[in-house]
Enzyme design. Structure first.
Site, short mmCIF file in Angstrom:
data_model
loop_
_atom_site.label_atom_id
_atom_site.label_comp_id
_atom_site.label_asym_id
_atom_site.label_seq_id
_atom_site.Cartn_x
_atom_site.Cartn_y
_atom_site.Cartn_z
CE LYS A 156 -4.17 -1.76 0.27
NZ LYS A 156 -5.23 -1.61 -0.74
CE LYS A 252 -10.09 -4.58 -4.53
NZ LYS A 252 -9.61 -3.35 -3.93
#
Length: 327
Positions: A156, A252
């Protein structure tokens, strides 16, 4: 007999903290939907898309509003109906997956067969997410993940000091494959230069470098590694735009609104020559199970949601040396 639909919210603690550029989480509230035909019960799980303003409670309300409308239908008709009755998002995902599960149980076949996969799903290498932090912390976390056998790490990033973070992770896990998630934070950066620098550190893919709506910042960018759309690609409606600026998409199920749309997205993206990534939100293995089917055709798999929790469901997936395997 028709359908009995129900839903509930469950809270699952996170192992430590899960930190991205938008903030930290110590738990996740998941929506669990159930669909019964009087003999069998199908279940599905979803996680609200917080950056869309969803909450588990608001998704629960969406499902509750459809109970009477779906009651006279069978599972297949209800699944077709929810594609238009609900928008893409977590509510539709939970209900869509519950109805798929019910269909499979009713005919006595595994879900992969009912969903039209050509063969039984195989174990996959999954990424393990390294939360955003100071370089030294990310280095230590990468070393721990590598020691646990994870050979694919997803970092991240935040748009500031990212090269130092990636270099630190590379030091902590020198043999690992690396992918990065910029979480829309590179809008003001020279993306080509960043990609060159990160490619030199072994990064093989960059996810969502620019803010949603500013995808044209990628026009003319010739990045050293593939760039994949996440927030910019919610459903098939976004594929035409994404094909213009991105090399691939991250599917997703919570964004897409279920297994039905996710499978259709994968087929259409592949037809456009785009690379596939299949990811997840924080979730238990129940939420990962249908995504695992879509991930069979993916270039990158990021289904570590259950690993990031303090505990998973008892019958959940196994994670062994960086591989995800059915329990």
């Amino acid at each position: 007999m028709g359908l009995t639909i129900s839903a509930a919210v469950e809270r699952w603690p996170v192992a430590g903290q899960f930190i991205i550029s938008r903030g930290a989480k110590t738990h996740v509230d998941v929506l669990v939907a159930a669909a019964g035909d009087g003999t069998h019960v199908g279940v599905g799980e979803a996680t609200a898309i917080y950056y869309h303003g969803e909450s588990a409670e608001s998704c629960l309300t969406q499902i509750a509003a459809l109970i009477d409308a779906l009651a006279p239908m069978d599972a297949a008709d209800a699944r077709a109906a929810v594609q238009t009755l609900l928008p893409p998002g977590a509510a539709r995902n939970a209900l869509d997956c519950a109805l798929w599960d019910l269909e499979a149980k009713a005919v006595g076949k595994p879900l992969w067969q009912v969903a039209g996969l050509g063969e039984a799903p195989k174990p996959l290498q999954t990424a393990f997410t390294i939360s955003l932090g100071d370089p030294a912390v990310m280095e230590a976390n990468a070393a721990m993940a590598a020691a646990r056998g994870f050979g694919l790490l997803k970092l991240k990033l935040t748009g500031e000091g990212d090269r130092d973070r990636v270099a630190a992770v590379r030091k902590g896990a020198p043999a690992a494959r690396l992918i990065v998630d910029a979480n829309e934070s590179w809008g003001a950066l020279d993306i080509e230069a960043e990609a060159v620098a990160l490619a030199a550190l072994g990064v093989e893919m960059i996810e969502q470098p620019v803010p949603v709506g500013q995808d044209a910042l990628l026009d003319g960018v010739h990045a050293a590694v593939p760039i994949v759309a996440d927030e910019s690609c919610q459903s098939r409606a976004d594929l035409e735009l994404c094909a213009r600026y991105y090399d691939g998409i991250n599917i997703k199920l919570d964004k897409a609104g279920g297994l039905t749309e996710a499978l259709a997205m994968a087929r259409e993206a592949e037809a456009r020559g785009m690379k596939l990534m299949v990811g997840c939100m924080l979730s238990t293995s129940l939420g990962i199970a249908p995504a695992f089917l879509v991930a069979q055709a993916a270039h990158w798999v990021d289904l570590d949601g259950p690993v990031l929790l303090a505990k998973d469901r008892e019958d959940g997936f196994r994670f062994d040396h960086g591989m995800i395997l059915p329990g």
